[in-house]
Design an enzyme around this catalytic site. Structure first.
Site, PDB file in Angstrom:
ATOM      1  N   GLU A  45      52.144  28.000  61.295  1.00  0.00           N
ATOM      2  CA  GLU A  45      50.680  27.926  60.525  1.00  0.00           C
ATOM      3  C   GLU A  45      50.977  28.152  58.902  1.00  0.00           C
ATOM      4  O   GLU A  45      51.827  28.953  58.613  1.00  0.00           O
ATOM      5  CB  GLU A  45      49.728  29.276  60.981  1.00  0.00           C
ATOM      6  CG  GLU A  45      48.207  29.129  60.480  1.00  0.00           C
ATOM      7  CD  GLU A  45      47.504  30.278  60.718  1.00  0.00           C
ATOM      8  OE1 GLU A  45      46.640  30.214  61.190  1.00  0.00           O
ATOM      9  OE2 GLU A  45      47.977  31.322  60.963  1.00  0.00           O
ATOM     10  N   LYS A  69      41.887  24.863  61.471  1.00  0.00           N
ATOM     11  CA  LYS A  69      41.435  25.706  62.419  1.00  0.00           C
ATOM     12  C   LYS A  69      39.931  26.115  62.337  1.00  0.00           C
ATOM     13  O   LYS A  69      39.152  26.165  61.247  1.00  0.00           O
ATOM     14  CB  LYS A  69      41.941  27.215  61.847  1.00  0.00           C
ATOM     15  CG  LYS A  69      42.077  28.440  62.721  1.00  0.00           C
ATOM     16  CD  LYS A  69      42.801  29.512  61.872  1.00  0.00           C
ATOM     17  CE  LYS A  69      43.127  30.629  62.923  1.00  0.00           C
ATOM     18  NZ  LYS A  69      43.939  31.669  61.985  1.00  0.00           N
ATOM     19  N   CYS A 120      47.597  29.930  65.364  1.00  0.00           N
ATOM     20  CA  CYS A 120      47.600  31.458  65.343  1.00  0.00           C
ATOM     21  C   CYS A 120      46.714  31.491  66.530  1.00  0.00           C
ATOM     22  O   CYS A 120      46.888  31.293  67.714  1.00  0.00           O
ATOM     23  CB  CYS A 120      47.364  31.733  64.063  1.00  0.00           C
ATOM     24  SG  CYS A 120      47.444  33.515  63.950  1.00  0.00           S
TER      25      CYS A 120
END
Length: 347
Positions: A45, A127, A173
């Site tokens: 990430e 994300k 994540c």
């Protein structure tokens, strides 16, 4: 004919707040992975340009200049820097899922781009909900980021490549802890999944300040392993490393969250679709690329799925189902074609 698939997981320290040097290191790792025969390589990430632990360790008012520099060193998806990485993928004939802080205008997003062995970006996603204080720096992904899986185009692959028609996915994540998002990922038929992670302290017992277990390397390692078992997929768990000389930059000096000497934070691994560990791990502070060799990967997925396929024979859609809105929300929309034409004329 059985073809051996080689998966690679990066465990390395980012080049903090230096876009040009970060791109150079990315290209070197792609070349190294190619020399090891890797077909699919996962980066952590926000690998470019590193996970900004300062947003957790210092008050926002103290982070203004840090944030400004971080934004300045974030990378555009259509930038010259990205094109250099695409060229490296093409030269290496390798499929890469790249995690980076994406800059669009002066806003940034936690992003993954799926780059084919031909150097083409097949998909880019953000994300969908940055975690906790991450929302002070990065914006949300929209409905188009719910597409988490791509199918490798046969026309872009070398002869006899094991990647033909493979479904490759990725999440950032703690997206890997969101059950509905994971489930939608499985529904897209994912076979190889990249779980990208920042550096984490190893365990609460190693920290000098109170630290929740779920904020540790051990916990997030287990989250990645669980995803492999739950989705019956190969998981490339790829992580950053953090060395002591950057503690001050990231507001971690003398905080007692990470060890005071040496490197830490890494917990890379490659898991099989039954959750098994396929390689030996690196020490938490060591840089390298883990490589797993997998003959007949589809057979191993079938062996796992015949026990329980959560979006197939082990589902009950008559009782439990998921509703999805994949449409990207826009800040500006037009109520009529005439209005859109008038605005374009002005521009």
């Amino acid at each position: 004919m059985t073809r051996t698939l080689r998966l690679g997981a990066v465990q390395a320290e980012p080049v903090w707040q230096d876009l040009e040097a970060a791109v150079e290191k990315t290209i070197l790792l792609i070349k190294e992975a190619s020399e090891k025969g890797v077909h699919v390589l996962g980066f952590p990430e926000v690998w470019i340009t590193g996970y900004p632990w300062a947003i957790w360790s210092r008050p926002a008012v103290h982070n203004a200049m840090f944030a400004e520099k971080y934004i300045a060193n974030s990378m555009g998806r259509d930038s010259p820097e990205m094109k250099r990485i695409q060229t490296a993928c093409k030269e290496a004939q390798i499929f890469v899922i790249l995690g980076y802080s994406e800059r669009e205008g002066q806003s940034i997003y936690i992003t993954q781009s799926f780059i084919s062995p031909a150097g083409e970006i097949l998909h880019t996603r953000r994300k969908i909900k940055p975690t906790h204080v991450e929302r002070s720096l990065w914006g949300d992904g929209q409905g188009d980021s719910l597409t988490t899986v791509v199918t490798t185009p046969s026309s872009q692959l070398p002869l006899d490549s094991p990647l033909e028609n493979m479904k490759i996915g990725g999440l950032n994540c703690w997206e890997n802890i969101q059950p509905l998002l994971r489930y939608y990922c499985y529904s897209q038929g994912v076979q190889v999944h990249v779980a990208g992670w920042p550096p984490f302290p190893a365990h609460p017992r190693d920290c000098e300040i109170p630290t929740p277990y779920h904020n540790t390397a051990e916990a997030n390692y287990r989250i990645s392993q669980n995803a492999a078992m739950e989705g019956q997929m190969f998981v490339i768990c790829t992580t950053q490393v953090l060395t002591e000389k950057y503690h001050e930059l990231l507001g971690l000096k003398d905080l007692g969250l990470f060890p005071r000497t040496g490197g830490a934070g890494g917990f890379a691994m490659i898991f099989g679709p039954d959750g098994s560990e396929l390689v030996e791990p690196l020490p938490p502070g060591e840089e390298g690329i883990l490589v797993a060799e997998i003959p007949d990967y589809e057979q191993k997925i079938r062996l796992a799925k015949h026990m329980c396929d959560p979006v197939g024979q082990y589902s009950r859609p008559d009782m439990l189902s998921l509703r999805v809105n994949p449409v990207k929300a826009e800040c500006v929309t037009f109520t009529s074609p005439r209005e859109m034409k008038d605005v374009k004329g002005v521009i």
